[in-house]
Structure formats: C-alpha cells, structure tokens
Design a protein around this motif. Structure first.
Motif, PDB file in Angstrom:
ATOM      1  N   LEU A 185      -2.850  -9.347  -8.351  1.00 37.77           N
ATOM      2  CA  LEU A 185      -2.268  -8.050  -8.009  1.00 37.77           C
ATOM      3  C   LEU A 185      -3.197  -7.224  -7.127  1.00 37.77           C
ATOM      4  N   ASP A 186      -4.222  -7.869  -6.555  1.00 34.83           N
ATOM      5  CA  ASP A 186      -5.235  -7.127  -5.804  1.00 34.83           C
ATOM      6  C   ASP A 186      -4.729  -6.614  -4.458  1.00 34.83           C
ATOM      7  N   ASN A 187      -3.534  -7.031  -4.034  1.00 34.91           N
ATOM      8  CA  ASN A 187      -2.983  -6.598  -2.756  1.00 34.91           C
ATOM      9  C   ASN A 187      -1.980  -5.459  -2.932  1.00 34.91           C
ATOM     10  N   ILE A 188      -1.979  -4.837  -4.125  1.00 32.14           N
ATOM     11  CA  ILE A 188      -0.969  -3.837  -4.472  1.00 32.14           C
ATOM     12  C   ILE A 188      -1.651  -2.549  -4.913  1.00 32.14           C
ATOM     13  N   ASP A 189      -1.163  -1.419  -4.420  1.00 34.97           N
ATOM     14  CA  ASP A 189      -1.682  -0.117  -4.844  1.00 34.97           C
ATOM     15  C   ASP A 189      -1.087   0.204  -6.218  1.00 34.97           C
ATOM     16  N   LEU A 190      -1.764  -0.223  -7.254  1.00 36.15           N
ATOM     17  CA  LEU A 190      -1.232  -0.126  -8.619  1.00 36.15           C
ATOM     18  C   LEU A 190      -1.106   1.332  -9.068  1.00 36.15           C
ATOM     19  N   GLU A 191      -2.066   2.168  -8.703  1.00 35.74           N
ATOM     20  CA  GLU A 191      -2.041   3.561  -9.142  1.00 35.74           C
ATOM     21  C   GLU A 191      -0.851   4.306  -8.553  1.00 35.74           C
ATOM     22  N   TYR A 192      -0.607   4.093  -7.256  1.00 37.27           N
ATOM     23  CA  TYR A 192       0.514   4.805  -6.633  1.00 37.27           C
ATOM     24  C   TYR A 192       1.846   4.263  -7.141  1.00 37.27           C
ATOM     25  N   LEU A 193       1.902   2.967  -7.381  1.00 39.69           N
ATOM     26  CA  LEU A 193       3.111   2.363  -7.920  1.00 39.69           C
ATOM     27  C   LEU A 193       3.450   2.967  -9.279  1.00 39.69           C
ATOM     28  N   GLU A 194       2.422   3.125 -10.116  1.00 43.79           N
ATOM     29  CA  GLU A 194       2.630   3.728 -11.434  1.00 43.79           C
ATOM     30  C   GLU A 194       3.050   5.190 -11.315  1.00 43.79           C
ATOM     31  N   ASP A 247       0.827  -1.200   0.000  1.00 44.02           N
ATOM     32  CA  ASP A 247       0.000   0.000   0.000  1.00 44.02           C
ATOM     33  C   ASP A 247       0.869   1.261   0.000  1.00 44.02           C
ATOM     34  N   ARG A 248       0.224   2.399  -0.042  1.00 43.37           N
ATOM     35  CA  ARG A 248       0.955   3.663  -0.136  1.00 43.37           C
ATOM     36  C   ARG A 248       1.903   3.893   1.036  1.00 43.37           C
ATOM     37  N   PRO A 249       1.485   3.642   2.289  1.00 44.75           N
ATOM     38  CA  PRO A 249       2.423   3.868   3.401  1.00 44.75           C
ATOM     39  C   PRO A 249       3.723   3.080   3.257  1.00 44.75           C
ATOM     40  N   LEU A 250       3.626   1.840   2.800  1.00 41.95           N
ATOM     41  CA  LEU A 250       4.842   1.045   2.641  1.00 41.95           C
ATOM     42  C   LEU A 250       5.669   1.558   1.466  1.00 41.95           C
ATOM     43  N   ILE A 251       5.011   1.814   0.337  1.00 48.78           N
ATOM     44  CA  ILE A 251       5.754   2.246  -0.855  1.00 48.78           C
ATOM     45  C   ILE A 251       6.396   3.612  -0.643  1.00 48.78           C
ATOM     46  N   GLU A 252       5.761   4.478   0.144  1.00 46.91           N
ATOM     47  CA  GLU A 252       6.342   5.795   0.427  1.00 46.91           C
ATOM     48  C   GLU A 252       7.682   5.669   1.138  1.00 46.91           C
ATOM     49  N   ASN A 253       7.838   4.603   1.930  1.00 47.95           N
ATOM     50  CA  ASN A 253       9.096   4.376   2.643  1.00 47.95           C
ATOM     51  C   ASN A 253      10.192   3.838   1.726  1.00 47.95           C
ATOM     52  N   ALA A 254       9.786   3.355   0.563  1.00 51.87           N
ATOM     53  CA  ALA A 254      10.733   2.719  -0.354  1.00 51.87           C
ATOM     54  C   ALA A 254      11.253   3.735  -1.358  1.00 51.87           C
ATOM     55  N   GLN A 255      12.056   4.677  -0.874  1.00 54.26           N
ATOM     56  CA  GLN A 255      12.491   5.790  -1.717  1.00 54.26           C
ATOM     57  C   GLN A 255      13.325   5.355  -2.914  1.00 54.26           C
ATOM     58  N   ASN A 256      14.022   4.237  -2.800  1.00 53.32           N
ATOM     59  CA  ASN A 256      14.931   3.802  -3.868  1.00 53.32           C
ATOM     60  C   ASN A 256      14.385   2.620  -4.656  1.00 53.32           C
ATOM     61  N   LEU A 257      13.131   2.284  -4.427  1.00 54.46           N
ATOM     62  CA  LEU A 257      12.555   1.094  -5.059  1.00 54.46           C
ATOM     63  C   LEU A 257      12.394   1.283  -6.562  1.00 54.46           C
ATOM     64  N   GLU A 258      12.882   0.313  -7.326  1.00 54.47           N
ATOM     65  CA  GLU A 258      12.761   0.338  -8.788  1.00 54.47           C
ATOM     66  C   GLU A 258      11.766  -0.688  -9.306  1.00 54.47           C
ATOM     67  N   PHE A 259      11.591  -1.785  -8.576  1.00 55.73           N
ATOM     68  CA  PHE A 259      10.614  -2.782  -9.022  1.00 55.73           C
ATOM     69  C   PHE A 259      10.077  -3.599  -7.855  1.00 55.73           C
ATOM     70  N   ILE A 260       8.849  -4.093  -8.054  1.00 55.43           N
ATOM     71  CA  ILE A 260       8.257  -5.115  -7.188  1.00 55.43           C
ATOM     72  C   ILE A 260       7.977  -6.325  -8.071  1.00 55.43           C
ATOM     73  N   ALA A 261       8.365  -7.499  -7.622  1.00 55.31           N
ATOM     74  CA  ALA A 261       8.111  -8.742  -8.351  1.00 55.31           C
ATOM     75  C   ALA A 261       7.183  -9.607  -7.509  1.00 55.31           C
ATOM     76  N   ARG A 262       6.008  -9.880  -8.038  1.00 52.62           N
ATOM     77  CA  ARG A 262       4.987 -10.663  -7.333  1.00 52.62           C
ATOM     78  C   ARG A 262       5.061 -12.111  -7.791  1.00 52.62           C
ATOM     79  N   ALA A 263       5.404 -13.004  -6.870  1.00 46.12           N
ATOM     80  CA  ALA A 263       5.523 -14.427  -7.187  1.00 46.12           C
ATOM     81  C   ALA A 263       4.130 -15.052  -7.227  1.00 46.12           C
ATOM     82  N   GLY A 264       3.468 -14.882  -8.350  1.00 41.93           N
ATOM     83  CA  GLY A 264       2.114 -15.373  -8.524  1.00 41.93           C
ATOM     84  C   GLY A 264       1.405 -14.520  -9.552  1.00 41.93           C
ATOM     85  N   ALA A 265       0.064 -14.620  -9.564  1.00 42.67           N
ATOM     86  CA  ALA A 265      -0.706 -13.927 -10.592  1.00 42.67           C
ATOM     87  C   ALA A 265      -1.436 -12.700 -10.068  1.00 42.67           C
TER      88      ALA A 265
END
Length: 313
Positions: free
Chosen positions: A74-83, A54-72
């Motif tokens: 994506l409903d547990n991911i804030d896709l809009e904020y990630l984009e 979610d946004r609170p976690l991703i906001e802490n990831a200042q240097n994050l370049e990718f997330i890799a989901r081991a599976g199919a």
C-alpha cells in the motif's frame, strides 16, 4: 455502482464484479491524465501500481467509495487522505501469500544447493561435484521479520525442513504456534542463520536495515528479501557482503527496480551487487504466479462485497 479498472488484471475480475451487480469499465491502458479526467464518474477503483493514488488524484474522485488494490503493498497510496475522505481501501495479501512463501523456499533451496550454477556448468560440459557441494536447511534457525500473511505462510511451509523458526512482529502478539516461536528482534539477531523480510514499506521501515542493525547480528547470516527493496540499501548490502556479516543475499526486490531511473551511485552499487556470486535475484515475481493472479481477484471481490473470508482450498 460503477467501477474503473486501470491496470492489467486476470480476466476473471470483470465477470466476478458484474455478477455482484457492478458496472465495470476495464481500461488497463488508461493514462493518468485520463484517470484524472474521468474518475469522478466512478464509485470504485481497482488498481495495481500504475500510478500513485495521491491527493491530487483522489481529490478528483468526488464520488469514490472504495479503492481495491490487487496485491499486498500500500506504499503507493496516500492512506491518510483516503481515510480523511472516508474512502474504503481493500487489498489482497491473502491472494498471493502462498506464492510468496513457495518462491522464498524455492530460491533458498536453489541458492543453498547451487542449482543455477550447476545447471549452467553441466550444459557447458563441466562436471564439478565438489564446487557444487550444497548446504542443508535442517538444523538451521530461520528468523522471520514481520508475521503477517507472507511471514506466517512461510513459517508453515518451513515446518517440514527440521528448522527452528523464530518470528518478530512489532504490531502483533500471541501468534506463536506449532510452526513458529514468537520472539524479540534481539533474539533473532542472536540466533538466526537465515533472515527473511516480510514487512510493508512505510516511513518506519524504509532503510530500516542499516549497517548498524546488520552489525547487531551475532553471527553471519543469509538474507532473503521478498518484501520491498527499500528496506535495505544497495550500499548496505554490498558493505555487509564484503565484510561477511551477510553470507549471501536472495533478492526478489531491489532498492530501485527501474534501472533507467537509478541514480549514478545506485547504478554503480547495483553493478557491484550483481557481480557477486553469493547474490541471487528474481524480478519481483515472488507473488506473481498463475494461481495468485486469479486468487487476488477472488479475495478483492469478496472483500468489496462483504463476503470475506472465503474458502480458498
């Protein structure tokens, strides 16, 4: 590039990433609090479904370049904020599509031929041939709702059963082939004897299969759900099974899969569902084979490194 793995994975994931030059920290027991505290040190994150992206976690990831989901899913991911952040997202439905298709076929054949009931009876000394008379797949029409990796893999495997396969996908066109006829959802509602669900969970698909949608089917049908349980509520299933619009339900997923977290009404509704003889369950394992556990890693690493597609034969 440093990568943090926060969920239990097939052990091949670490050497696969290290061979590509990544520094890997494998911490499947890490807590969400610890992830929040350390995520800024990593450029990559490999996940299953331990904690919401979610946004609170991703906001802490200042240097994050990718997330890799081991599976199919994506409903547990804030896709809009990630984009918005420009963080790349990889997932691996190609890694478990064969497993899902085989599981659906296995459950359907077991259900139609009363295999679990027959096995249990014979073990108790009951030899009931008439009570275990089966149903043949041949001649039936199977509707596939969602024609992505899972739906197309199922269609291919159904080709040897002498069935008619219809598929509807709102977001795809031109996918009809020797395995499947592309069609409208209305045609599936008109002709299907069996309906298999293969769409992701989104705001659009949550509780999509309402009593009104079920009522729109011309004839009673068998429902298979190996996608997401939230596509159809317990209450809707019970109502449709009670009034015989659904002849039987084959469920690898549930509206709520954490029994302790179910509401009082969900517990009651699930109890009613679980007491029905024309319902079969499995615990969200359709894509969870020994082979898919490893193939998912291969798909993810190939996508992360720009080497996808790979030969999985």
């Amino acid at each position: 590039m440093k990568v943090l793995i926060i969920d239990q994975m097939h052990p091949s994931i670490v050497p696969l990433l290290e061979q590509e030059g990544f520094g890997v920290d494998y911490r499947p027991d890490i807590s969400r609090k610890e992830i929040m505290e350390t995520i800024s040190a990593y450029q990559g994150l490999v996940i299953r479904s331990k904690t919401p992206m979610d946004r609170p976690l991703i906001e802490n990831a200042q240097n994050l370049e990718f997330i890799a989901r081991a599976g199919a899913g994506l409903d547990n991911i804030d896709l809009e904020y990630l984009e918005a952040r420009g963080v790349k997202l990889y997932h691996a439905p190609e890694g478990n599509r064969d497993a899902v298709a085989e599981h659906v076929i296995g459950m359907l054949l077991s259900f139609f031929n009363n295999l679990f009931q027959a096995d249990a009876q014979v073990r108790k000394g009951i030899w009931d041939r008439e009570g275990n008379r089966g149903i043949e797949l041949a001649g039936k029409t199977v509707g596939i709702f969602g024609y992505g990796n899972m739906g197309s893999s199922l269609a291919k495997r159904l080709s040897g059963f002498d069935v008619t396969v219809l598929a509807y996908d709102k977001y795809k066109k031109g996918y009809g082939n020797e395995y499947v006829e592309e069609c409208s959802f209305e045609k599936i509602q008109e002709e299907a004897d069996i309906l298999s669900l293969h769409v992701p969970l989104t705001s659009e698909t949550r509780n999509l299969f309402t009593p009104q949608v079920i009522e729109g089917f011309r004839k009673p049908f068998y429902l298979i759900n190996s996608a997401r349980g939230e596509l159809i509520k317990f209450d809707t299933l019970n109502e449709a099974l009670q009034n015989k619009k659904i002849k039987g339900a084959i469920l690898d997923v549930l509206e709520s899969e954490k029994f302790q977290a179910m509401s009082a009404s969900q517990k009651l509704s699930f109890q009613r569902l679980s007491q029905r003889e024309n319902v079969m369950f499995s615990p969200h394992v359709a894509g969870w084979t020994f082979e898919s556990y490893e193939k998912i890693n291969q798909v993810l690493v190939a996508k992360i490194t720009g080497k996808w597609p790979i030969d999985q034969s």
